[in-house]
Design a protein around this motif. Structure first.
Motif, PDB file in Angstrom:
ATOM      1  N   ASP A   1      -0.392  15.509   1.985  1.00 63.20           N
ATOM      2  CA  ASP A   1      -1.653  15.585   1.254  1.00 63.20           C
ATOM      3  C   ASP A   1      -2.374  16.916   1.473  1.00 63.20           C
ATOM      4  O   ASP A   1      -3.267  17.273   0.703  1.00 63.20           O
ATOM      5  N   ALA A   2      -1.989  17.643   2.530  1.00 61.21           N
ATOM      6  CA  ALA A   2      -2.606  18.946   2.794  1.00 61.21           C
ATOM      7  C   ALA A   2      -2.089  20.024   1.847  1.00 61.21           C
ATOM      8  O   ALA A   2      -2.613  21.145   1.844  1.00 61.21           O
ATOM      9  N   GLY A   3      -1.065  19.716   1.056  1.00 63.58           N
ATOM     10  CA  GLY A   3      -0.595  20.635   0.027  1.00 63.58           C
ATOM     11  C   GLY A   3       0.148  21.863   0.514  1.00 63.58           C
ATOM     12  O   GLY A   3      -0.072  22.963   0.011  1.00 63.58           O
ATOM     13  N   PRO A   4       1.084  21.725   1.476  1.00 64.61           N
ATOM     14  CA  PRO A   4       1.858  22.892   1.899  1.00 64.61           C
ATOM     15  C   PRO A   4       2.899  23.275   0.856  1.00 64.61           C
ATOM     16  O   PRO A   4       3.234  22.470  -0.027  1.00 64.61           O
ATOM     17  N   GLU A   5       3.421  24.482   0.954  1.00 65.79           N
ATOM     18  CA  GLU A   5       4.540  24.884   0.101  1.00 65.79           C
ATOM     19  C   GLU A   5       5.832  24.203   0.545  1.00 65.79           C
ATOM     20  O   GLU A   5       6.696  23.873  -0.261  1.00 65.79           O
ATOM     21  N   MET A   6       5.974  24.035   1.867  1.00 62.46           N
ATOM     22  CA  MET A   6       7.159  23.412   2.445  1.00 62.46           C
ATOM     23  C   MET A   6       6.732  22.392   3.490  1.00 62.46           C
ATOM     24  O   MET A   6       5.598  22.428   3.985  1.00 62.46           O
TER      25      MET A   6
ATOM     26  N   THR B   1      11.229  11.798  -1.651  1.00 64.78           N
ATOM     27  CA  THR B   1      10.789  11.578  -3.027  1.00 64.78           C
ATOM     28  C   THR B   1       9.333  12.006  -3.235  1.00 64.78           C
ATOM     29  O   THR B   1       8.975  12.504  -4.305  1.00 64.78           O
ATOM     30  N   ARG B   2       8.495  11.835  -2.220  1.00 65.98           N
ATOM     31  CA  ARG B   2       7.116  12.325  -2.349  1.00 65.98           C
ATOM     32  C   ARG B   2       7.092  13.844  -2.484  1.00 65.98           C
ATOM     33  O   ARG B   2       6.292  14.399  -3.255  1.00 65.98           O
ATOM     34  N   MET B   3       7.955  14.516  -1.748  1.00 64.43           N
ATOM     35  CA  MET B   3       8.006  15.977  -1.858  1.00 64.43           C
ATOM     36  C   MET B   3       8.518  16.400  -3.235  1.00 64.43           C
ATOM     37  O   MET B   3       8.034  17.383  -3.810  1.00 64.43           O
ATOM     38  N   GLN B   4       9.489  15.677  -3.757  1.00 66.88           N
ATOM     39  CA  GLN B   4       9.952  15.956  -5.121  1.00 66.88           C
ATOM     40  C   GLN B   4       8.794  15.869  -6.115  1.00 66.88           C
ATOM     41  O   GLN B   4       8.609  16.758  -6.962  1.00 66.88           O
ATOM     42  N   GLU B   5       8.025  14.790  -6.023  1.00 63.79           N
ATOM     43  CA  GLU B   5       6.925  14.546  -6.961  1.00 63.79           C
ATOM     44  C   GLU B   5       5.838  15.615  -6.871  1.00 63.79           C
ATOM     45  O   GLU B   5       5.199  15.946  -7.878  1.00 63.79           O
ATOM     46  N   ARG B   6       5.636  16.157  -5.685  1.00 66.56           N
ATOM     47  CA  ARG B   6       4.524  17.096  -5.473  1.00 66.56           C
ATOM     48  C   ARG B   6       4.958  18.558  -5.488  1.00 66.56           C
ATOM     49  O   ARG B   6       4.121  19.452  -5.304  1.00 66.56           O
ATOM     50  N   GLY B   7       6.229  18.811  -5.686  1.00 71.70           N
ATOM     51  CA  GLY B   7       6.699  20.185  -5.731  1.00 71.70           C
ATOM     52  C   GLY B   7       6.714  20.866  -4.372  1.00 71.70           C
ATOM     53  O   GLY B   7       6.616  22.095  -4.285  1.00 71.70           O
ATOM     54  N   ILE B   8       6.841  20.086  -3.302  1.00 73.25           N
ATOM     55  CA  ILE B   8       6.909  20.629  -1.944  1.00 73.25           C
ATOM     56  C   ILE B   8       8.379  20.752  -1.561  1.00 73.25           C
ATOM     57  O   ILE B   8       9.148  19.795  -1.678  1.00 73.25           O
ATOM     58  N   VAL B   9       8.765  21.930  -1.112  1.00 71.56           N
ATOM     59  CA  VAL B   9      10.168  22.183  -0.780  1.00 71.56           C
ATOM     60  C   VAL B   9      10.444  21.736   0.656  1.00 71.56           C
ATOM     61  O   VAL B   9       9.756  22.169   1.582  1.00 71.56           O
TER      62      VAL B   9
END
Length: 279
Positions: free
Chosen positions: A99-104, A131-139
């Protein structure tokens, strides 16, 4: 770009205490200063754990958001948050790190004995994190503590698809008591198993404690990248404590240059990892 070396700095971790290791960066100001210093030397990624006002490990959401914002404002480093936290952190708090919105963010591929503790990563938790990282664009950076966890990663990708950005990058964490040893032989075995992952997959390697140097050299010679920092070792040489994360990054940069694989810039690292440009 592919002949360069991606250097990640892991400056703090969740194991060492400030009392035992006074040079450990635990405040936000200390972390930002460390990040700027290490970026200037050649680091492109920062792997982040945070501490509370008493310098204890925490996954406090507000602190995580403030940390991500401060690092983005003051550096061009790729901010990679740890979803491992401390071994006692519950799954719900580890998932909320995103939820903190990191790039990775890190994504560990299995449960492992961690010294006297157990670092628990159930299959259902791994799937939810992926799957949460997929949805949020987090690598993700897939953390591998033992050889069999590469098979788990293959299963994950087959069932749930490639990560955000489409590029698979793993980090071999070597030398943890309970995980694979920090040896050249273990790294070679992992490197060979990497062939079962999608074409073009890349790897970094982390040597814990006394395995730091052997893993660093083995990774460079096998075409891999490097993670160094005071999360992983607090001794620079026998009887010589680490004075700062800069020391460890500078040594990694020196070895990378000797290998004729100079450090990647943050921009080139983003390109390699499938991350969008900061612009």
């Amino acid at each position: 770009m592919t002949t360069g070396t991606l250097i990640t700095v892991a400056p703090t971790g969740a194991e060492s205490t400030k009392a035992e290791v006074p040079a450990l960066p635990v405040t936000l100001d200390e972390l930002v200063l460390t990040a700027k210093e290490c970026e200037a030397l050649g680091a492109a990624v920062i792997h982040v754990h945070i501490r509370d006002n008493q310098a204890r490990p925490t996954l406090d959401p507000a602190r995580l958001r403030d940390t991500v914002a401060a690092l983005r404002e003051n550096t061009d480093l790729i901010v990679q948050l740890s979803t491992g936290g401390a071994v006692t952190d519950p799954e719900v708090e580890r998932l909320a790190v995103l939820d903190a919105g990191p790039e990775m963010a890190s994504c560990t591929m299995g449960t492992v004995n961690f010294g006297d503790d157990v670092f628990l990563n159930r299959w259902e938790f791994i799937v939810e994190l992926h799957t949460r990282m997929q949805e949020r664009g987090i690598v993700p950076e897939y953390e591998i503590f033992d050889l069999g966890q590469l098979t788990t990663l293959r299963r994950l990708l087959d069932k749930y698809g490639l990560p955000a950005g489409g590029h698979v990058h793993v980090d071999f964490v070597m030398g943890v008591p309970g995980g694979m040893p920090g040896t050249t032989e273990a790294l070679v075995a992992c490197r060979q198993a990497l062939r079962d992952l999608p074409e073009g997959s890349t790897f970094s390697a982390t040597g814990i404690g006394r395995s730091t140097i052997s893993v660093l050299l083995a990774s460079l010679s096998a075409g891999g990248h490097l993670r160094v920092g005071m999360e992983d070792t607090v001794t620079y040489a026998k009887g010589r404590p680490v004075e700062s994360n800069m020391q460890l990054v500078a040594r990694a940069v020196g070895f990378a240059q000797l290998a004729q694989r100079p450090p990647l810039t943050s921009a080139h690292a983003r390109e390699l990892l499938g991350l969008p440009s900061r612009n």
